[in-house]
Write an enzyme that holds these catalytic residues in place. Structure first.
Site, mmCIF file in Angstrom:
data_model
loop_
_atom_site.group_PDB
_atom_site.id
_atom_site.type_symbol
_atom_site.label_atom_id
_atom_site.label_comp_id
_atom_site.label_asym_id
_atom_site.label_seq_id
_atom_site.Cartn_x
_atom_site.Cartn_y
_atom_site.Cartn_z
ATOM 1 N N GLU A 245 0.881 -1.173 0.000
ATOM 2 C CA GLU A 245 0.000 0.000 0.000
ATOM 3 C C GLU A 245 0.914 1.216 0.000
ATOM 4 O O GLU A 245 1.470 1.582 1.033
ATOM 5 C CB GLU A 245 -0.893 0.006 1.253
ATOM 6 C CG GLU A 245 -1.791 -1.203 1.406
ATOM 7 C CD GLU A 245 -2.902 -1.241 0.377
ATOM 8 O OE1 GLU A 245 -3.142 -0.220 -0.283
ATOM 9 O OE2 GLU A 245 -3.531 -2.297 0.234
ATOM 10 N N CYS A 279 -2.491 9.419 2.308
ATOM 11 C CA CYS A 279 -2.138 8.712 1.067
ATOM 12 C C CYS A 279 -3.236 8.882 0.030
ATOM 13 O O CYS A 279 -2.940 9.000 -1.162
ATOM 14 C CB CYS A 279 -1.890 7.236 1.350
ATOM 15 S SG CYS A 279 -3.254 6.400 2.165
#
Ligand code: NDP
Length: 497
Positions: A245, A279
């Site tokens: 990720e 993010c």
């Protein structure tokens, strides 16, 4: 703490990792640093614990995980305060983060048996004498490496999925937020005191690297794309599978039929929450010409009301301030205009909300992850141009679309793992949806059904229930039986569709 230390920058003193608040420099946590031998010993302890954890079965694990969920919910203020003290995040943002993490823990606990438990598969005519059984078995010990920007949510996603599946965990939190990580692990031990099912190791990047090489059965990494490549290289040495990720450069598209005040409100939240250190933060907006002026005005008006030290906390990682400064300076030097904030917005440890327009598409503010409270807004002729520009970066994590008639169609065309329509970031709080990116944003999924299967190996078992009518898998088959197999094959699969 000595006066020369940079607030927020963690340091090691006598084998102890010390984290500090980025705004005040006040000490937030003191945790023992592990070395490679300690990491290996921790993984060994996890190997013993995983047997016991597995023996509880889905139902036993569900009860334990729901107890942990209840404890986290009951003590959420304490967790949010610690997150604020260590990373500087506003308490309200920390609570929102914890809510999302707890949602994933709840979903994984409640759904693991349904998604992963044993089931029979539909039989196939050519092998009709066998029954197929499928189940998903845990890997064993999963290493989890997490970042500092969402120190509650980012580990809780993979930890929830991996624990519900039946794995034991060794968790390496970011050196910037070790105390939050330790708090999570300590609270788990309160509800699961019997065995070290969830353990933690502290230190700098070398401890993460040691975890990659420690013989864990799978590694879940959340962090930057650059570190992800190092993690993959280390894991490749032992063929350890990874889920990555990584970073993002998410875009918001605003179509002509969008609700502009709602789009502006969501854009400001998506771009500025956690001071843009997200993010899946919105870093670029592409807005069709007819609504561009109204959208820019509304964003500037709303973002201009945000207060430093209140809605906008400090930049957690001191080194990130130079990246934000470089992106703003580059945008302005290349013809961009700051309609809010700008170069003077960068006042360490803070960066004030900054909205940039007319920024060239090849500038760093448009192509690279900024990780600050900044937003570029670009006028486009139509949604087609918006999709083209949104997809023109190597990242593909999340995104958002505001509009009515075509919004979902546009969302489906974005080169990204998740898209929110008429909101921003909404997908991260929905336990039933998978989370993960494409391209430089990584691969594999946490959260939802895919996030459970990510931490399990599919196990296939066949059980014979009758003699074979078409005995293919034996040297005792006769030429006549082979002929029957050929006939059956042509009958079943020989017809052109
Ligand atoms: P980093 O990549 O710097 O660090 C992530 C973790 O990896 C930290 O625990 C770090 O330890 C550790 N690490 C560092 N070097 C190594 C190594 N060689 N081997 C193994 N582990 C190592 O990311 P940040 O912490 O700065 O987090 C910000 C980044 O994370 C942004 O790019 C953001 O987009 C991304 N992110 C992605 C998310 C997603 O779900 N896709 C969610 C949240 C953030 P240490 O801190 O001690 O150096």
């Amino acid at each position: 703490m000595t006066a020369t230390r940079t607030p927020g920058l963690p340091f090691i003193e006598d084998g102890v990792l010390v984290s500090t608040n980025p705004a005040t420099g006040a000490e937030a946590g003191r945790l023992p640093v592990a070395d490679a031998a300690a990491v290996a010993a921790t993984v060994q302890r996890a190997r013993a614990a995983v047997e016991w954890w597995g023996s509880l079965g889905f139902d036993g694990r569900k009860v334990r995980l729901l107890r942990w969920r209840a404890l986290l919910a009951q003590r959420v203020e304490e967790l949010a305060a610690l997150t604020h003290d260590e990373g500087g995040k506003p308490v309200a943002d920390a609570i929102v983060e914890a809510v999302a993490g707890i949602e994933h823990l709840d979903w994984a606990a409640r759904n693991a048996k349904r998604v992963l438990g044993p089931r029979k598969t539909r039989t196939r005519l050519l092998v009709a004498e066998h029954v197929g059984h499928l189940e998903y078995q845990p890997y064993g010990v999963v290493g989890v490496i997490g970042p500092w920007n969402y120190p509650i949510l980012t580990p809780l996603g993979p930890i929830s999925g991996a624990l519900a599946t039946g794995n034991a965990i060794v968790f390496k939190p970011s050196e910037y937020t070790p105390a939050v990580g330790q708090w999570l692990v300590d609270t788990f031990a309160e509800v699961v005191p019997e065995q070290p099912v969830l353990q933690i190791v502290h230190g700098l990047g070398d401890v993460g690297a040691a975890l990659c090489r420690s013989g864990v059965d799978k590694l879940a990494f959340t962090g930057s794309t650059a570190t992800a490549k190092k993690v993959m290289a280390a894991c490749a040495e032992t063929l350890t599978p990874v889920v990555i990720e990584a970073g993002g450069k998410d875009a918001l598209i605003v179509d002509a039929d969008a609700d502009i005040p709602a789009a502006a409100e969501a854009a400001v939240w998506g771009a500025m929450t956690n001071a843009g250190q997200t993010c899946i933060g919105i870093e670029r907006a592409y807005v069709v010409a007819p609504v561009y002026d109204a959208f820019v005005a509304s964003v500037v008006e709303k973002a201009g009301k945000l207060r430093l030290g209140e809605e906008i906390g400090p930049i957690t990682m001191p080194g990130q301030i130079e990246v934000i400064r470089r992106h703003i300076d580059d945008a302005l030097a290349r013809g961009g205009k700051a309609v809010l904030g700008g170069a003077e917005a960068v006042q360490p440890p803070n960066v004030a909300p900054t909205v940039l327009v007319d920024v060239p598409e090849d500038s760093s503010a448009v192509r690279e992850e900024t990780f600050g409270p900044t937003l570029t807004i670009t006028k486009v002729a139509d949604a087609e141009e918006a999709v083209h520009k949104a997809n023109a970066v190597p990242y593909g994590l999340g995104g958002a679309v505001f509009g009515k008639a075509n919004a979902v169609r546009i969302a489906r065309r974005l080169h990204a793992g998740m898209v929110a329509v008429n909101s921003t970031l909404a997908f991260v709080g929905m336990g039933s949806l998978p989370f993960g990116g494409v391209g430089d944003s990584g691969f594999g999924r946490i959260h939802g059904e895919d996030g459970l299967r990510e931490f399990a190996r599919a196990k296939a078992v066949t059980v014979r229930r009758a003699p074979s009518l078409l005995p293919a898998m034996t040297f005792e088959r006769t030429p006549a039986q082979v002929a029957r197999i050929v006939k059956a094959l042509k009958l079943l699969y020989g017809r052109r569709p």
